[in-house]
Design a protein around this motif. Structure first.
Motif: not given
Length: 221
Positions: A66-87
């Motif tokens: 989910n993170f990797l897809l989000s990072a790719a989407f952010a690059k494609q659409h010129n967004l900046m994501i700050t992503y915190a994940g818990l595992e």
């Protein structure tokens, strides 16, 4: 009893998931790991957020898909994501090295390996468009970040982890989100809908990916 070894499973769209025999569930849908994540978390999640700087929290960081897809989407659409994940239970290195999501250009093997090699419990600049914090821990002791725009709720199902799908937990995440924030999840069980509504969310049902009739969006009103 000793813990059994997790195994890699190829799903119907050619991408991989992991089967955890100690839980008795897969990390992603066997009908298609990649298409499930794209449908639930990208199309019905990230693509709906109308701002250029987006704070995301994921419950159940798992394979990192989910993170990797989000990072790719952010690059494609010129967004900046700050992503915190818990595992709570990180994937072992030998298992992580055999994951395969290469059908999507944003999830090639190099990016998968980079994600899993990053150290835990500290921030990393994964790319020019994505900052990442991987946290090991139990949600009962976790302090949610504030100002969350988007939540990916991707824990194991309520059948095996009912403590992660309660009104108490959803109320905590609700109060950490911005007004209008969105929570998206693959699980549409009635007990989950009730817990989300009791926490203050407006709940919407949407068609699911292959093998799944419905998914949920929950909006902070």
């Amino acid at each position: 009893m000793d813990k059994q070894q997790k195994t890699i499973i190829y799903t119907d769209d050619g991408s991989t998931t992991i089967f955890n025999p100690n839980i008795g569930e897969h990390y992603h849908s066997t009908h298609g790991a990649l298409q499930e994540s794209l449908h639930v978390f990208l199309m019905h999640g990230l693509a709906k957020i109308r701002c250029n700087e987006i704070n995301i929290f994921e419950m159940g960081l798992g394979t990192g898909l989910n993170f990797l897809l989000s990072a790719a989407f952010a690059k494609q659409h010129n967004l900046m994501i700050t992503y915190a994940g818990l595992e709570k239970y990180p994937i072992e290195n030998d298992i992580a090295e055999t994951l395969n999501f290469s059908a999507h250009p944003g999830t090639d093997q190099g990016r998968v390996e980079k994600f899993h090699q990053l150290t835990w419990n500290e921030w990393h600049n994964f790319s020019a468009n994505a900052r990442l914090l991987k946290t090991i821990g139990d949600i009962q002791d976790f302090t949610f970040p504030t100002g969350i725009d988007l939540v990916y709720w991707d824990a194991f199902s309520p059948a095996v982890q009912p403590e992660l799908w309660t009104e108490q937990i959803f109320s905590r995440i609700y109060h950490s989100m911005r007004s209008g924030g969105l929570l998206t999840t693959y699980c549409s069980r009635v007990v989950v809908q009730k817990a989300l509504r009791a926490s203050g969310f407006k709940v919407e049902k949407h068609p699911g990916p292959p093998g799944k009739r419905e998914i949920l969006n929950a909006i902070k009103v």
